[in-house]
Write an enzyme that holds these catalytic residues in place. Structure first.
Site, PDB file in Angstrom:
ATOM      1  N   THR A 168      29.389 -33.831   5.399  1.00  0.00           N
ATOM      2  CA  THR A 168      29.423 -34.683   6.591  1.00  0.00           C
ATOM      3  C   THR A 168      29.733 -33.804   7.806  1.00  0.00           C
ATOM      4  OG1 THR A 168      30.264 -36.456   5.202  1.00  0.00           O
ATOM      5  CG2 THR A 168      30.547 -36.728   7.571  1.00  0.00           C
TER       6      THR A 168
ATOM      7  N   CYS B 257      30.235 -36.698  -3.140  1.00  0.00           N
ATOM      8  CA  CYS B 257      28.986 -37.307  -2.656  1.00  0.00           C
ATOM      9  C   CYS B 257      29.029 -38.778  -2.263  1.00  0.00           C
ATOM     10  CB  CYS B 257      27.895 -37.078  -3.669  1.00  0.00           C
ATOM     11  SG  CYS B 257      27.460 -35.333  -3.764  1.00  0.00           S
TER      12      CYS B 257
HETATM   13  N1  LIG Z   1      28.025 -32.118  -6.867  1.00  0.00           N
HETATM   14  C1  LIG Z   1      27.233 -32.974  -7.458  1.00  0.00           C
HETATM   15  O1  LIG Z   1      27.552 -33.497  -8.524  1.00  0.00           O
HETATM   16  C2  LIG Z   1      25.917 -33.357  -6.865  1.00  0.00           C
HETATM   17  C3  LIG Z   1      25.518 -32.886  -5.621  1.00  0.00           C
HETATM   18  N2  LIG Z   1      24.302 -33.233  -5.092  1.00  0.00           N
HETATM   19  C4  LIG Z   1      23.845 -32.673  -3.827  1.00  0.00           C
HETATM   20  O2  LIG Z   1      23.445 -31.314  -4.058  1.00  0.00           O
HETATM   21  C5  LIG Z   1      23.759 -30.500  -2.925  1.00  0.00           C
HETATM   22  C6  LIG Z   1      24.633 -29.342  -3.375  1.00  0.00           C
HETATM   23  O3  LIG Z   1      25.853 -29.855  -3.847  1.00  0.00           O
HETATM   24  P1  LIG Z   1      26.900 -28.938  -4.628  1.00  0.00           P
HETATM   25  O4  LIG Z   1      26.167 -28.082  -5.606  1.00  0.00           O
HETATM   26  O5  LIG Z   1      27.979 -29.837  -5.092  1.00  0.00           O
HETATM   27  O6  LIG Z   1      27.418 -28.007  -3.429  1.00  0.00           O
HETATM   28  P2  LIG Z   1      28.314 -26.707  -3.506  1.00  0.00           P
HETATM   29  O7  LIG Z   1      29.096 -26.650  -2.256  1.00  0.00           O
HETATM   30  O8  LIG Z   1      29.008 -26.631  -4.831  1.00  0.00           O
HETATM   31  O9  LIG Z   1      27.240 -25.493  -3.513  1.00  0.00           O
HETATM   32  C7  LIG Z   1      26.410 -25.200  -2.448  1.00  0.00           C
HETATM   33  C8  LIG Z   1      26.221 -23.684  -2.394  1.00  0.00           C
HETATM   34  O10 LIG Z   1      25.203 -23.369  -1.436  1.00  0.00           O
HETATM   35  C9  LIG Z   1      25.510 -22.100  -0.884  1.00  0.00           C
HETATM   36  N3  LIG Z   1      24.695 -21.862   0.309  1.00  0.00           N
HETATM   37  C10 LIG Z   1      24.806 -22.426   1.546  1.00  0.00           C
HETATM   38  N4  LIG Z   1      23.814 -21.960   2.345  1.00  0.00           N
HETATM   39  C11 LIG Z   1      23.062 -21.106   1.598  1.00  0.00           C
HETATM   40  C12 LIG Z   1      21.891 -20.333   1.851  1.00  0.00           C
HETATM   41  N5  LIG Z   1      21.284 -20.349   3.036  1.00  0.00           N
HETATM   42  N6  LIG Z   1      21.398 -19.562   0.859  1.00  0.00           N
HETATM   43  C13 LIG Z   1      22.006 -19.526  -0.358  1.00  0.00           C
HETATM   44  N7  LIG Z   1      23.095 -20.247  -0.659  1.00  0.00           N
HETATM   45  C14 LIG Z   1      23.623 -21.033   0.311  1.00  0.00           C
HETATM   46  C15 LIG Z   1      27.006 -22.169  -0.658  1.00  0.00           C
HETATM   47  O11 LIG Z   1      27.550 -20.871  -0.539  1.00  0.00           O
HETATM   48  C16 LIG Z   1      27.464 -22.900  -1.934  1.00  0.00           C
HETATM   49  O12 LIG Z   1      27.841 -21.985  -2.961  1.00  0.00           O
HETATM   50  C17 LIG Z   1      24.407 -31.437  -1.909  1.00  0.00           C
HETATM   51  O13 LIG Z   1      23.413 -31.884  -1.031  1.00  0.00           O
HETATM   52  C18 LIG Z   1      24.909 -32.590  -2.757  1.00  0.00           C
HETATM   53  O14 LIG Z   1      24.951 -33.789  -2.023  1.00  0.00           O
HETATM   54  C19 LIG Z   1      23.447 -34.035  -5.779  1.00  0.00           C
HETATM   55  C20 LIG Z   1      23.776 -34.520  -7.013  1.00  0.00           C
HETATM   56  C21 LIG Z   1      25.026 -34.213  -7.658  1.00  0.00           C
HETATM   57  O1  LIG Z   2      25.100 -37.319  -5.883  1.00  0.00           O
HETATM   58  C1  LIG Z   2      26.059 -37.004  -6.558  1.00  0.00           C
HETATM   59  O2  LIG Z   2      26.884 -36.139  -6.285  1.00  0.00           O
HETATM   60  C2  LIG Z   2      26.342 -37.699  -7.861  1.00  0.00           C
HETATM   61  O3  LIG Z   2      27.381 -38.683  -7.566  1.00  0.00           O
HETATM   62  C3  LIG Z   2      27.852 -39.390  -8.700  1.00  0.00           C
HETATM   63  O4  LIG Z   2      28.388 -38.483  -9.663  1.00  0.00           O
HETATM   64  P1  LIG Z   2      29.895 -37.912  -9.563  1.00  0.00           P
HETATM   65  O5  LIG Z   2      30.438 -38.154  -8.209  1.00  0.00           O
HETATM   66  O6  LIG Z   2      29.835 -36.525 -10.062  1.00  0.00           O
HETATM   67  O7  LIG Z   2      30.729 -38.752 -10.646  1.00  0.00           O
HETATM   68  P2  LIG Z   2      30.782 -40.320 -11.008  1.00  0.00           P
HETATM   69  O8  LIG Z   2      30.866 -40.438 -12.471  1.00  0.00           O
HETATM   70  O9  LIG Z   2      29.734 -41.092 -10.335  1.00  0.00           O
HETATM   71  O10 LIG Z   2      32.219 -40.755 -10.437  1.00  0.00           O
HETATM   72  C4  LIG Z   2      32.459 -40.819  -9.037  1.00  0.00           C
HETATM   73  C5  LIG Z   2      33.820 -41.439  -8.794  1.00  0.00           C
HETATM   74  O11 LIG Z   2      33.818 -42.825  -9.122  1.00  0.00           O
HETATM   75  C6  LIG Z   2      34.887 -43.117 -10.015  1.00  0.00           C
HETATM   76  N1  LIG Z   2      34.460 -44.233 -10.893  1.00  0.00           N
HETATM   77  C7  LIG Z   2      33.297 -44.145 -11.593  1.00  0.00           C
HETATM   78  C8  LIG Z   2      32.889 -45.198 -12.384  1.00  0.00           C
HETATM   79  C9  LIG Z   2      33.667 -46.370 -12.464  1.00  0.00           C
HETATM   80  O12 LIG Z   2      33.346 -47.360 -13.153  1.00  0.00           O
HETATM   81  N2  LIG Z   2      34.825 -46.416 -11.746  1.00  0.00           N
HETATM   82  C10 LIG Z   2      35.235 -45.379 -10.956  1.00  0.00           C
HETATM   83  O13 LIG Z   2      36.289 -45.487 -10.300  1.00  0.00           O
HETATM   84  C11 LIG Z   2      35.133 -41.817 -10.757  1.00  0.00           C
HETATM   85  O14 LIG Z   2      36.401 -41.772 -11.324  1.00  0.00           O
HETATM   86  C12 LIG Z   2      34.941 -40.821  -9.632  1.00  0.00           C
HETATM   87  O15 LIG Z   2      36.106 -40.712  -8.849  1.00  0.00           O
HETATM   88  C13 LIG Z   2      26.677 -40.111  -9.365  1.00  0.00           C
HETATM   89  O16 LIG Z   2      27.145 -40.764 -10.545  1.00  0.00           O
HETATM   90  C14 LIG Z   2      25.556 -39.138  -9.717  1.00  0.00           C
HETATM   91  O17 LIG Z   2      24.444 -39.841 -10.245  1.00  0.00           O
HETATM   92  C15 LIG Z   2      25.134 -38.394  -8.454  1.00  0.00           C
HETATM   93  O18 LIG Z   2      24.139 -37.436  -8.765  1.00  0.00           O
END
Ligand SMILES: NC(=O)C1=CN([C@@H]2O[C@H](COP(=O)(O)OP(=O)(O)OC[C@H]3O[C@@H](n4cnc5c(N)ncnc54)[C@H](O)[C@@H]3O)[C@@H](O)[C@H]2O)C=CC1
Ligand SMILES: O=C(O)[C@H]1O[C@H](OP(=O)(O)OP(=O)(O)OC[C@H]2O[C@@H](n3ccc(=O)[nH]c3=O)[C@H](O)[C@@H]2O)[C@H](O)[C@@H](O)[C@@H]1O
EC number: 1.1.1.22
Length: 464
Positions: free
Chosen positions: A92, A275
């Site tokens: 954000t 997220c």
């Molecule tokens: N964390 C999750 O479970 C999920 C995240 N997403 C989305 O995926 C994206 C990435 O999320 P995360 O992996 O959690 O982020 P993160 O913060 O763990 O990793 C992002 C990485 O990108 C690197 N980076 C930034 N600019 C760069 C560049 N120009 N070249 C190379 N590396 C660069 C940073 O140094 C960092 O290591 C976000 O948009 C998030 O919303 C989607 C689904 C699940």
């Molecule tokens: O875009 C993303 O980053 C991801 O966000 C969530 O995944 P994540 O945040 O890793 O984990 P969740 O299992 O969704 O839990 C999120 C939060 O909700 C809470 N939660 C989840 C489920 C529930 O029934 N109640 C509840 O309080 C969890 O404890 C946690 O704090 C989505 O589930 C993924 O599909 C998505 O890809």
């Protein structure tokens, strides 16, 4: 020609696991995960990976050095690649236009600019980061404005749906993979190439293709609707506490309706993670920009309910402890935003810890996977804390729950780690101040057994 070489910009929670699974399932493809951060890449190349994710160590061990590489050499990785994933962070915005709500696309833009600078041949650029609708257009504008002769680009949207703590399983058994692309010959060809990667392990029917903007919006919609379910059940948990109904029974009854379904109805201290909040705020901002204030207000309420839930829980702790925490010791069990991850981004435990510190308590924290440095950073960094020293002297971090709870007035469960269910609560009770309180923010403990030991117990969505 099929894809032979993949590069992923961003070695985070998404880039790392996603590319490790692609490397595992596509042994003939070379996969390089490239990041600006030297520390992060060094960790990916070490025995202790930068993220804790069940099953990930095994996948990385099988592929690293064979067809999976982690590198800081971003230029070389781009030069070699036929297909480039952009998996950088999209936090954000913290200042300027849309501050506090809009997604900050500076890292996505940075990635697009490096690709434009370096590319010498045709590339498929895949937006994997979660982005606002039409972000692919901005990426295309940057690439085209800096296009070299003979180089063409296809931009695809391929949002990621993995959840932390279950990432490897989610990737291996994805409900669906979403691919958005241009409806032109070149666009369809690029979509097919990306499909063929996922088809190494997923049935074709699980790979859904659509237009780019639908794909981008579907990701925001999925997160908004998942979070909405949690806020809905959490709102009902307040009604349960006021009436004597039990939110677990209500969730079970409601979830048995196949139109509603039973998943994601676990009432809690509130949702966390990097997220849900960021993506809903982004959706709210988009709606406002599109002059849809009623829609914006509707989704904003999901966030507001989550804030209310966290506030309700901490208020309950303070009121139960005679309305003063000054000089009291409180043990916090769990600091990660959910179990099976070491990630603390937007963890409800941060809110709980800060509120207790502001009330004058000393807090003793135990989490099986979160590093001491991370907790210290979350609670005392200057963005969140005006007087870090005042906080720091009242925070201690432990490596086992028994020492953490010793001499405490109360235990607060913030994360649903399995090991918390089976602790020896009789032994813990013996070493606590009396009356001894337990506040179960995850509804995982055997409350009657705790009451029998002598604890005062409070939880979410049920009067005890
Ligand atoms: N964390 C999750 O479970 C999920 C995240 N997403 C989305 O995926 C994206 C990435 O999320 P995360 O992996 O959690 O982020 P993160 O913060 O763990 O990793 C992002 C990485 O990108 C690197 N980076 C930034 N600019 C760069 C560049 N120009 N070249 C190379 N590396 C660069 C940073 O140094 C960092 O290591 C976000 O948009 C998030 O919303 C989607 C689904 C699940
Ligand atoms: O875009 C993303 O980053 C991801 O966000 C969530 O995944 P994540 O945040 O890793 O984990 P969740 O299992 O969704 O839990 C999120 C939060 O909700 C809470 N939660 C989840 C489920 C529930 O029934 N109640 C509840 O309080 C969890 O404890 C946690 O704090 C989505 O589930 C993924 O599909 C998505 O890809």
């Amino acid at each position: 020609m099929s894809i032979k070489n993949i590069c992923c910009l961003g070695a985070g929670y998404v880039g790392g696991p996603t590319c490790s699974v692609i490397a595992l399932k596509c042994p003939e493809i070379k996969v390089t995960v490239a990041d600006l951060s030297k520390d992060r890449i060094a960790q990916w190349n070490s025995e202790k990976l930068p993220i804790y994710e069940p099953g990930l160590d095994d996948v990385v061990r099988k592929c690293r050095g064979k067809n999976l590489f982690f590198s800081n050499n971003i230029e070389e990785s781009i030069l070699e690649a036929d297909l480039i994933f952009i998996s950088v962070n999209t936090p954000t915005k913290i200042n300027g236009n849309g501050k506090g709500r809009a997604a900050d696309l500076k890292y996505v833009e940075g990635a697009a600019r490096i690709i434009a600078d370096v590319a010498q041949n045709n590339k498929i650029v895949v937006e994997k980061s979660t982005v606002p609708v039409r972000a692919a257009e901005s990426i295309a504008n940057i690439l085209i404005a800096n296009q070299k002769p003979g180089v063409t680009y296809q931009i695809l949207s391929n949002p990621e749906f993995l959840a932390e703590g279950t990432a490897v399983n989610d990737l291996l058994n994805a409900d669906r993979v979403l691919i958005g692309g241009e409806n032109t010959e070149a666009g369809r060809e690029a979509v097919e190439k990306l499909c063929s990667i996922y088809e190494h392990w997923l049935p074709r029917k699980n790979i859904v293709t659509m237009n780019t903007w639908s794909s981008e919006l579907s990701k925001l919609a999925a997160n908004a609707m998942l979070a909405q379910r949690i806020s809905s059940i959490n709102s009902l948990s307040a009604v349960c506490e006021a009436t004597g109904a039990d939110v677990s029974e209500v969730a079970r009854a409601v979830g048995l309706d196949s139109r509603i379904g039973s998943k994601f109805l676990q009432a809690s201290v509130g949702f966390g993670g990097s997220c849900f909040q960021k993506d809903i705020l982004n959706l709210v901002y988009i709606c406002e920009c599109l002059n849809l204030p009623e829609v914006a207000a509707y989704w904003q309420q999901v966030i507001d309910m989550n804030e209310y839930q966290k506030h309700r829980f901490t208020t309950k702790i303070i009121e139960s402890c005679f309305n003063t925490l000054s000089g009291k010791k409180i043990c916090i069990l769990g600091f990660a935003f959910k179990k099976n991850t070491g990630d603390t981004r937007e963890s409800p435990a941060i809110h709980v810890a800060k509120t207790l510190l502001d009330e004058g308590a000393s807090i003793k924290i135990y989490d099986p996977k979160v590093d001491k440095e991370q907790i210290d950073e979350d609670l005392t960094n200057p963005y969140v804390c005006e007087n870090p020293e005042n906080y720091r002297k009242r925070i201690s971090i432990y490596t086992d729950p028994y020492t953490a709870s010793k001499d405490c007035h109360a235990i607060v469960v913030c994360t649903e780690w399995d090991e918390f269910v089976d602790l020896d609560y009789k032994k813990i009770y013996g070493n606590m101040m009396k009356p001894a309180y337990i506040f179960d923010g995850r509804k995982i403990l055997d409350h009657q057994a705790l009451i029998n030991i002598g604890y005062h117990v409070q939880t979410i969505g049920k009067r005890l």
